[in-house]
Design a protein around this motif. Sequence first.
Motif, PDB file in Angstrom:
ATOM      1  N   THR A   1       0.802  -1.221   0.000  1.00 23.94           N
ATOM      2  CA  THR A   1       0.000   0.000   0.000  1.00 23.94           C
ATOM      3  C   THR A   1       0.838   1.276   0.000  1.00 23.94           C
ATOM      4  OG1 THR A   1      -0.118  -0.091   2.431  1.00 23.94           O
ATOM      5  CG2 THR A   1      -1.921  -1.129   1.192  1.00 23.94           C
ATOM      6  N   ASP A   2       2.161   1.143   0.165  1.00 26.58           N
ATOM      7  CA  ASP A   2       2.975   2.355   0.204  1.00 26.58           C
ATOM      8  C   ASP A   2       3.306   2.834  -1.205  1.00 26.58           C
ATOM      9  OD1 ASP A   2       4.849   0.544  -0.662  1.00 26.58           O
ATOM     10  OD2 ASP A   2       6.078   0.598   1.138  1.00 26.58           O
ATOM     11  N   SER A   3       3.972   3.972  -1.281  1.00 28.72           N
ATOM     12  CA  SER A   3       4.276   4.576  -2.581  1.00 28.72           C
ATOM     13  C   SER A   3       5.223   3.724  -3.406  1.00 28.72           C
ATOM     14  CB  SER A   3       4.877   5.974  -2.388  1.00 28.72           C
ATOM     15  OG  SER A   3       6.063   5.909  -1.616  1.00 28.72           O
ATOM     16  N   ARG A   4       6.142   3.027  -2.752  1.00 28.64           N
ATOM     17  CA  ARG A   4       7.076   2.173  -3.495  1.00 28.64           C
ATOM     18  C   ARG A   4       6.351   1.004  -4.141  1.00 28.64           C
ATOM     19  NH1 ARG A   4      12.010   0.915   0.494  1.00 28.64           N
ATOM     20  NH2 ARG A   4      10.241   0.671   1.934  1.00 28.64           N
ATOM     21  N   ALA A   5       5.407   0.423  -3.422  1.00 26.03           N
ATOM     22  CA  ALA A   5       4.628  -0.680  -3.991  1.00 26.03           C
ATOM     23  C   ALA A   5       3.807  -0.197  -5.184  1.00 26.03           C
ATOM     24  CB  ALA A   5       3.715  -1.278  -2.930  1.00 26.03           C
ATOM     25  N   THR A   6       3.245   1.006  -5.047  1.00 25.19           N
ATOM     26  CA  THR A   6       2.471   1.581  -6.147  1.00 25.19           C
ATOM     27  C   THR A   6       3.357   1.840  -7.358  1.00 25.19           C
ATOM     28  OG1 THR A   6       0.923   2.636  -4.610  1.00 25.19           O
ATOM     29  CG2 THR A   6       1.032   3.522  -6.853  1.00 25.19           C
ATOM     30  N   GLY A   7       4.530   2.402  -7.100  1.00 27.81           N
ATOM     31  CA  GLY A   7       5.467   2.662  -8.194  1.00 27.81           C
ATOM     32  C   GLY A   7       5.885   1.382  -8.894  1.00 27.81           C
ATOM     33  N   ARG A   8       6.177   0.339  -8.097  1.00 27.00           N
ATOM     34  CA  ARG A   8       6.572  -0.954  -8.693  1.00 27.00           C
ATOM     35  C   ARG A   8       5.436  -1.535  -9.524  1.00 27.00           C
ATOM     36  NH1 ARG A   8       8.973  -1.844  -3.542  1.00 27.00           N
ATOM     37  NH2 ARG A   8       7.129  -3.044  -2.919  1.00 27.00           N
ATOM     38  N   ALA A   9       4.213  -1.370  -9.048  1.00 26.89           N
ATOM     39  CA  ALA A   9       3.063  -1.919  -9.777  1.00 26.89           C
ATOM     40  C   ALA A   9       2.900  -1.247 -11.135  1.00 26.89           C
ATOM     41  CB  ALA A   9       1.797  -1.751  -8.943  1.00 26.89           C
TER      42      ALA A   9
ATOM     43  N   LEU B   1      -1.547  -4.814 -10.287  1.00 31.25           N
ATOM     44  CA  LEU B   1      -2.463  -3.691 -10.095  1.00 31.25           C
ATOM     45  C   LEU B   1      -3.870  -4.171  -9.736  1.00 31.25           C
ATOM     46  CD1 LEU B   1      -1.434  -1.462 -13.136  1.00 31.25           C
ATOM     47  CD2 LEU B   1      -1.094  -0.876 -10.729  1.00 31.25           C
ATOM     48  N   THR B   2      -4.524  -3.443  -8.847  1.00 29.89           N
ATOM     49  CA  THR B   2      -5.932  -3.691  -8.566  1.00 29.89           C
ATOM     50  C   THR B   2      -6.759  -3.166  -9.738  1.00 29.89           C
ATOM     51  OG1 THR B   2      -6.212  -1.544  -7.485  1.00 29.89           O
ATOM     52  CG2 THR B   2      -5.517  -3.401  -6.090  1.00 29.89           C
ATOM     53  N   GLU B   3      -8.069  -3.426  -9.692  1.00 30.68           N
ATOM     54  CA  GLU B   3      -8.923  -2.891 -10.750  1.00 30.68           C
ATOM     55  C   GLU B   3      -8.831  -1.370 -10.785  1.00 30.68           C
ATOM     56  OE1 GLU B   3     -12.869  -4.452 -11.440  1.00 30.68           O
ATOM     57  OE2 GLU B   3     -12.474  -6.089 -10.048  1.00 30.68           O
ATOM     58  N   ARG B   4      -8.842  -0.748  -9.597  1.00 28.14           N
ATOM     59  CA  ARG B   4      -8.721   0.709  -9.530  1.00 28.14           C
ATOM     60  C   ARG B   4      -7.368   1.154 -10.075  1.00 28.14           C
ATOM     61  NH1 ARG B   4      -6.876   4.237  -5.203  1.00 28.14           N
ATOM     62  NH2 ARG B   4      -7.736   6.343  -5.480  1.00 28.14           N
ATOM     63  N   GLY B   5      -6.319   0.414  -9.737  1.00 23.61           N
ATOM     64  CA  GLY B   5      -4.991   0.744 -10.246  1.00 23.61           C
ATOM     65  C   GLY B   5      -4.930   0.664 -11.761  1.00 23.61           C
ATOM     66  N   CYS B   6      -5.589  -0.342 -12.329  1.00 25.44           N
ATOM     67  CA  CYS B   6      -5.624  -0.472 -13.793  1.00 25.44           C
ATOM     68  C   CYS B   6      -6.340   0.713 -14.427  1.00 25.44           C
ATOM     69  CB  CYS B   6      -6.314  -1.769 -14.189  1.00 25.44           C
ATOM     70  SG  CYS B   6      -5.375  -3.278 -13.839  1.00 25.44           S
ATOM     71  N   ARG B   7      -7.461   1.117 -13.824  1.00 22.68           N
ATOM     72  CA  ARG B   7      -8.207   2.254 -14.377  1.00 22.68           C
ATOM     73  C   ARG B   7      -7.380   3.541 -14.296  1.00 22.68           C
ATOM     74  NH1 ARG B   7     -12.628  -0.468 -11.867  1.00 22.68           N
ATOM     75  NH2 ARG B   7     -12.386   0.778  -9.962  1.00 22.68           N
TER      76      ARG B   7
END
Length: 286
Positions: A8-16, A82-88
Amino acid sequence: MSIARHGTDSRATGRAFLSQVHPVFMLPPLAASLFGAILASEFDPVVATVHVLAMFAAVYTAHVKDGYVDFHVRGEDDDHPLTERGCRIGLALSTTVFALCCVLLFVLVDRVAVAITVPTWLIAFHHAPQLDTNPVTATTGYPLGIALSLVGGFYVQAATLAAVPIGFALVFLVLLSGIKVIDDAQDYAYDRSIHKRTVAVAVGPDRAYDVAYGLMATALLIVVGFAVARIFPPTAVLAALAFAAVATVARRADPELATMLLIRGSYVFLAVLVAAVWFEPLAAIG
């Protein structure tokens, strides 16, 4: 809601988000854009950068949409970062970047540049689940995107169309369609089980190989024919010979290894073509 499925952190988001950058499949469209620019008599680095960025955004869109459909919709993949929201969100960001690039191309070049560029995003966005269920569109979607990237890369520099870039685009369309048939053959059993009609599923693996190598041989013959007609530099024949050597080895390999060899062989093919054009300016041809 979370954007990344594994943190859930910014690094995980960036990696995704970064996980959707697949260099093996992204480099050819970007290289095709630059190759098209090299074919033009003049080179504007700003315009070239804008067009390359547009191609990057289009291919990124394809990867995110494909992953979204295969994991979240079809349930074909075992995992997706990525989650569905992340994909969108990823699709919204890449589409925004692409749209901004089109605006810049309209301002810096003209509306025709935009008209040639927009279809690359349309192919990318509709690859899954529309285009990848038909043997023809599933095979030619990615190669057609690269062909359009090459023609677009030329047009944004020259503000006109010419036989040479269109000829090269045709060669890459046919050659890469052959490679795509081999690539799809890797998933023959699975694609057949879910009724996904690739060429291998439609005609069988053995005939798919014949179709694939027939397409690649046709592309190489086009190169030779255009070189003899002085549409391409004569040294372009070396590119055909280099790829033919790789294809001969790949013909005896399994689909996975063959795909790896042929994709890398296409890099060599492009590199030799670039060298042929670089050392023999097109202005001197015919």
